[in-house]
Design a protein around this motif. Sequence first.
Motif, PDB file in Angstrom:
ATOM      1  N   SER B 203      -8.277   6.736  10.329  1.00 47.12           N
ATOM      2  CA  SER B 203      -8.088   5.746   9.260  1.00 47.12           C
ATOM      3  C   SER B 203      -6.934   6.134   8.337  1.00 47.12           C
ATOM      4  O   SER B 203      -6.744   5.500   7.301  1.00 47.12           O
ATOM      5  CB  SER B 203      -9.381   5.581   8.453  1.00 47.12           C
ATOM      6  OG  SER B 203      -9.653   6.774   7.757  1.00 47.12           O
ATOM      7  N   TYR B 292     -10.627   3.598   1.008  1.00 44.95           N
ATOM      8  CA  TYR B 292     -10.477   2.149   1.170  1.00 44.95           C
ATOM      9  C   TYR B 292     -11.397   1.290   0.298  1.00 44.95           C
ATOM     10  O   TYR B 292     -11.186   0.082   0.210  1.00 44.95           O
ATOM     11  CB  TYR B 292     -10.676   1.777   2.642  1.00 44.95           C
ATOM     12  CG  TYR B 292      -9.571   2.352   3.500  1.00 44.95           C
ATOM     13  CD1 TYR B 292      -8.307   1.774   3.519  1.00 44.95           C
ATOM     14  CD2 TYR B 292      -9.779   3.499   4.266  1.00 44.95           C
ATOM     15  CE1 TYR B 292      -7.287   2.317   4.276  1.00 44.95           C
ATOM     16  CE2 TYR B 292      -8.760   4.041   5.031  1.00 44.95           C
ATOM     17  CZ  TYR B 292      -7.514   3.453   5.036  1.00 44.95           C
ATOM     18  OH  TYR B 292      -6.499   3.992   5.769  1.00 44.95           O
ATOM     19  N   LEU B 293     -12.451   1.883  -0.275  1.00 46.95           N
ATOM     20  CA  LEU B 293     -13.377   1.060  -1.069  1.00 46.95           C
ATOM     21  C   LEU B 293     -13.395   1.456  -2.543  1.00 46.95           C
ATOM     22  O   LEU B 293     -14.198   0.935  -3.320  1.00 46.95           O
ATOM     23  CB  LEU B 293     -14.814   1.173  -0.503  1.00 46.95           C
ATOM     24  CG  LEU B 293     -15.008   0.897   0.987  1.00 46.95           C
ATOM     25  CD1 LEU B 293     -16.485   1.053   1.358  1.00 46.95           C
ATOM     26  CD2 LEU B 293     -14.537  -0.517   1.345  1.00 46.95           C
ATOM     27  N   GLY B 310     -15.969  -4.586   3.158  1.00 49.29           N
ATOM     28  CA  GLY B 310     -14.831  -3.835   2.621  1.00 49.29           C
ATOM     29  C   GLY B 310     -14.086  -3.100   3.714  1.00 49.29           C
ATOM     30  O   GLY B 310     -12.844  -3.116   3.772  1.00 49.29           O
ATOM     31  N   SER B 313     -12.131  -5.667   5.784  1.00 47.22           N
ATOM     32  CA  SER B 313     -10.928  -6.244   5.163  1.00 47.22           C
ATOM     33  C   SER B 313      -9.804  -5.221   5.031  1.00 47.22           C
ATOM     34  O   SER B 313      -8.633  -5.569   5.074  1.00 47.22           O
ATOM     35  CB  SER B 313     -11.275  -6.843   3.803  1.00 47.22           C
ATOM     36  OG  SER B 313     -11.678  -5.809   2.931  1.00 47.22           O
ATOM     37  N   ARG B 314     -10.152  -3.930   4.876  1.00 47.55           N
ATOM     38  CA  ARG B 314      -9.110  -2.916   4.673  1.00 47.55           C
ATOM     39  C   ARG B 314      -8.681  -2.226   5.965  1.00 47.55           C
ATOM     40  O   ARG B 314      -7.530  -1.844   6.128  1.00 47.55           O
ATOM     41  CB  ARG B 314      -9.608  -1.823   3.697  1.00 47.55           C
ATOM     42  CG  ARG B 314     -10.184  -2.334   2.399  1.00 47.55           C
ATOM     43  CD  ARG B 314      -9.099  -2.911   1.499  1.00 47.55           C
ATOM     44  NE  ARG B 314      -9.647  -3.621   0.363  1.00 47.55           N
ATOM     45  CZ  ARG B 314      -9.948  -3.058  -0.804  1.00 47.55           C
ATOM     46  NH1 ARG B 314      -9.758  -1.771  -0.979  1.00 47.55           N
ATOM     47  NH2 ARG B 314     -10.439  -3.788  -1.784  1.00 47.55           N
ATOM     48  N   LEU B 315      -9.627  -2.035   6.859  1.00 41.98           N
ATOM     49  CA  LEU B 315      -9.324  -1.245   8.065  1.00 41.98           C
ATOM     50  C   LEU B 315      -9.316  -2.074   9.343  1.00 41.98           C
ATOM     51  O   LEU B 315      -9.003  -1.560  10.413  1.00 41.98           O
ATOM     52  CB  LEU B 315     -10.355  -0.106   8.212  1.00 41.98           C
ATOM     53  CG  LEU B 315     -10.012   1.183   7.486  1.00 41.98           C
ATOM     54  CD1 LEU B 315     -11.229   2.094   7.417  1.00 41.98           C
ATOM     55  CD2 LEU B 315      -8.876   1.913   8.190  1.00 41.98           C
TER      56      LEU B 315
END
Lengths: 68, 457
Positions: B203, B292-293, B310, B313-315
């Motif tokens: 990530s 990321y959160l 979350g 949407s980010r990863l």
Amino acid sequence: MNNHDRFVTDTAADIAAIARTEGWLVPPAPIGRIALRPWQQAVFWGLRIYIGIMLVIMGLGFFHVAGG
Amino acid sequence: MSAETDILAPAEADRITYTEELEARLHDRLRIQRLRSAPRGLANRLALGLALIGPGLLVMLGDNDAGGVITYAQTGATYGFSLFIPLMIPLGFIAYLVQEMTIRLGAVTRRGHAEMIWKRYGAFWGAFSLIDLVVANILTLMTEFIGIRVASAIFHIPYLVTIPLAFAFIVGILVFLKYYTWERISLFVAAFNLVFVPLALFSHPDWGAIGRTFTGSGWALPGGLFSAGFLILVSANIGTTIAPWQLFFQQSCVVDKGLLPRDIAASRRDLMLGVIGMVAVAISIIVISGQYLHDLPNAASLGDHSVLAGIGSRLGHGAMVIFALGLLEAGMIASIVITASTAWAIGEALDVPRSVNISPRRSLYFYAPAILGTAIAAGVLMLPHVPVGFLNLTVQVIATVFMPAAMLFLLMLLNDRELLGEHVNSPIRNVLSVGVMVMLIVCNGLYGIATVFPHAL
């Protein structure tokens, strides 16, 4: 005995031998009952009260947050 | 066929009768003995190592349950790359310290934890600890089914299908399989707990910032050291690391596997492996959510849905699916081991035949209460509107509330020379264990004060 497939190589003599060498035929030593000392009882009752109080607080915290 | 057969004549061996559970256990022991006496090649050593693992790995990977996954995610989302990352390492040592005691107690006495308390201190104190365990187990199982329910939504499968299926699987393998097969299947499920590690590695987190948390960077706490939000996360993270069910589970598991004092060293390695896995997974989840959160609103109350959304949407969708798979697995493995811990503990308390090796028609009272407890938890999570999110944290903290009393019984048993002989606790272990108990009480006490009197600290 149910699991024949898994144990095809285990003979009755093998089983008996390991039962004896590892002491499985002898029941575990009996456990005698001992009474908790007064201070131990006091500590456990104290912990019981602590658990009761904390559960009430956790409930308050939970409903406070859950209720917004 | 082997040297041990020379000890008994076949006719004499045939005359010995065994209970169902003992016979299955003896087959398991025989497998280990053959591996021990085989030539010391790499393959044999590996096979022996694999045969001896089980209770330690299961208890520690089961410890990273669905509630734990969400707690770690909430922790990372709330504090980012903070002191919680390095904190996981001492928490791992605490878990090892506590769980190692159950290995010695089980291997030396060949009795489960509930049985030891019941027989040594009487039914009153036995019931005292058993009620705590069963209440905590049912609550914890609810968080596991929350994880299963939410993860199944990601795979577009209705929870009214997945929860009953999960329940049937958990109960089915416990009731219909022998210990060895149950353990191997559980280990297979537990292995999927590690999916969080590659997910974190791929990530692209800020490794520099993660490394600096070990030198004190990011330890500043926005709400202060004594804020209720921080204290509940500390308690919840401790609660995901050590919980009463783990004591009962590992000791009974050691007994049902048939481990003896000569296996203590191997069981310690098994436990250490589990602790390493637990810490690696916990840090991985905190890293993912910290990266990321971290800027999400109401991070400390994030529910499973919000965490997955979350991540998605980010990863990306793929990462969300892997996270959901990990969450599903975490709920499954924890439900498997917690259900077993309830079965063993109640079986020991009722003094009925108690072993995963027993067929259900021989010991209804061993299986029935555990099945009922898991059914209650599964049933609650099949209701349409169940409040989640903060429930996870609450349940984790409740586990720490019950823990000091459970640990005190453990410590008393571990100092009982009549029971354990040379395997009693060393003074340093006692001091460390009492320190853990005091830490738990202080953390929870501070949280309690911060909750009731928000401006007092």
